[in-house]
Design an enzyme around this catalytic site. Structure first.
Site, PDB file in Angstrom:
ATOM      1  N   GLY A  23      40.975  32.155 -42.878  1.00 52.47           N
ATOM      2  CA  GLY A  23      40.249  32.316 -41.612  1.00 52.47           C
ATOM      3  C   GLY A  23      40.829  33.461 -40.796  1.00 52.47           C
ATOM      4  NE  ARG A  84      39.392  29.519 -45.851  1.00 53.83           N
ATOM      5  CZ  ARG A  84      38.690  29.389 -44.729  1.00 53.83           C
ATOM      6  NH1 ARG A  84      37.376  29.403 -44.755  1.00 53.83           N
ATOM      7  NH2 ARG A  84      39.307  29.243 -43.563  1.00 53.83           N
ATOM      8  CG  ASP A 115      49.281  26.270 -45.437  1.00 56.45           C
ATOM      9  OD1 ASP A 115      48.062  26.516 -45.523  1.00 56.45           O
ATOM     10  OD2 ASP A 115      49.746  25.162 -45.114  1.00 56.45           O
ATOM     11  CB  THR A 137      46.252  30.256 -39.051  1.00 53.78           C
ATOM     12  OG1 THR A 137      45.475  29.107 -38.656  1.00 53.78           O
ATOM     13  CG2 THR A 137      47.706  29.858 -39.058  1.00 53.78           C
ATOM     14  CG  ASP A 139      44.200  26.002 -37.724  1.00 54.29           C
ATOM     15  OD1 ASP A 139      43.357  26.140 -36.814  1.00 54.29           O
ATOM     16  OD2 ASP A 139      43.896  25.977 -38.937  1.00 54.29           O
ATOM     17  CG  ASP A 141      48.073  25.024 -39.908  1.00 51.74           C
ATOM     18  OD1 ASP A 141      48.228  26.254 -39.805  1.00 51.74           O
ATOM     19  OD2 ASP A 141      47.188  24.521 -40.614  1.00 51.74           O
ATOM     20  NE  ARG A 166      39.677  20.399 -15.042  1.00 54.11           N
ATOM     21  CZ  ARG A 166      40.212  19.196 -14.887  1.00 54.11           C
ATOM     22  NH1 ARG A 166      39.823  18.406 -13.910  1.00 54.11           N
ATOM     23  NH2 ARG A 166      41.145  18.765 -15.704  1.00 54.11           N
ATOM     24  NE  ARG A 183      42.430  24.838 -42.343  1.00 55.49           N
ATOM     25  CZ  ARG A 183      41.332  25.331 -42.927  1.00 55.49           C
ATOM     26  NH1 ARG A 183      40.611  24.564 -43.710  1.00 55.49           N
ATOM     27  NH2 ARG A 183      40.967  26.575 -42.745  1.00 55.49           N
TER      28      ARG A 183
END
Ligand code: F6P
Length: 332
Positions: A23, A84, A115, A137, A139, A141, A166, A183
């Site tokens: 991504g 990918r 990763d 990324t 994320d 992560d 809001r 993810r």
């Protein structure tokens, strides 16, 4: 992994390539720019591989010069495109990519991605082309770094979106349940939730019971006079529409669900993302120049560090329990 030449001296890299994989993330362009400029500064040839590892199989590789990376530091996405690549996951695909690198005189590759991209970098290294991975990324992560390239920008984008929600939520005395990406990880949700003053933050790392934890939290704060509520849900929790429906049924509060989606992946990178991308891109070329491959670069306690890819893939990243606890306290 160091690659000594037959004469015992470290190989001087003549050609390096850079690719973005998985991504996209804001700041990838800043990293590409840093790799290209650093390599040229060191007298190397540099190639930009398009559409991730696919480009090494299909031959979508372009020679880069100083001007190829002008005016991109502030742009989201990736000028190298990304993909990918199922073919690259096969031994034949890896061999084909490695052979193509050898044909072009590419002696090292900088891979910017998550990763999954690191696994590809390890496979290509084992096929004889030393690779260095950079964490790209939204994320966050990746365990071998405190911050991934793109995380800061995505947090800020999500924060602005939730702020907008809001405004309308407040006008209508509503509850808004907002799903953010990530993810399987809740870092983006946690930070966005804290920054937006969410009443509850639901992440995959912390089990919760909607009826026992979230509903009472809403009704307790309602009893103190609060009339609108933001609930941030991480993508990895899922079921955002259902969560919103249950909240409405169980509290009687008019509730809406919003899934932020890919808006979080785009946009001009923040200062932090541009700076860390630049630092890490520079460091990656320094490693390749010394003949060091099979490494990933990261930022730990504000310092640029690198680790063996296999070690990095084994590492685990602790969830920020303390921040999660603080978020719960300050949202009473
Ligand atoms: O890894 C980045 C990410 O945006 C995740 O947060 C999300 O789960 C996934 O990619 C979405 O992937 P795609 O763009 O292929 O739909």
């Amino acid at each position: 992994m160091v690659f000594p030449a037959a004469n015992g001296y470290i190989i001087r890299f003549q050609g390096v390539a850079v690719l973005t994989s998985g991504g996209d993330a804001p700041g990838m362009n800043a990293a590409v720019r840093a790799v290209v400029r650093t390599a040229i500064f060191k007298g190397m040839d540099v190639y930009g591989v398009q559409r991730g590892y696919n480009g090494l199989i299909t031959g979508e590789v372009v020679k880069m010069d100083l001007r190829s990376v002008s005016d991109i530091i502030h742009r989201g996405g990736t000028v190298l495109y990304t993909a990918r690549s199922p073919k690259f996951r096969t031994p034949e695909g890896v061999k084909q990519a490695a052979d193509y690198c050898r044909e072009l005189g590419i002696k090292g590759v900088v891979v910017i991605g998550g990763d999954g991209s690191y696994r590809g970098a390890r496979d290509l290294t084992h096929a004889g082309i030393p690779c260095v991975g950079l964490p790209g990324t939204i994320d966050n992560d990746i365990s071998s770094t405190d911050h991934t390239i793109g995380f800061d920008t995505a947090m800020n984008t999500a924060m602005h979106m939730v702020d907008n929600i809001r405004d309308t939520s407040q006008s209508h005395d509503r509850c808004s349940v907002v799903e953010v990406m990530g993810r399987n990880a809740g870092y983006l949700a946690l930070h966005t939730g804290v920054a937006c003053g969410a009443t509850a933050i639901l992440v995959p790392e912390v089990p919760f019971d909607l009826e026992k934890d979230v509903i009472p939290k809403i009704t307790r704060t309602q009893a103190t006079g609060k009339k609108n509520f933001i609930i941030v849900v991480a993508e990895g929790v899922g079921g955002t529409e259902n969560i919103a429906r249950h909240i409405q049924e169980l509290t009687g509060i008019d509730t809406r669900a919003t899934i932020l989606g890919h808006v979080q992946r785009g946009g001009s990178p923040t200062v932090r993302d541009r700076v860390i991308a630049t630092q890490m891109g520079y460091h990656a070329v320094e490693l390749l120049e010394q003949g060091i491959g099979n490494r990933v670069v990261g930022i730990k306690e504000d310092k640029v560090v690198d680790f063996d890819i296999d070690e990095a893939l084994e590492m685990t990243k602790p969830f920020e329990e303390e921040l999660f606890k603080i978020a719960d306290v300050v949202s009473i």
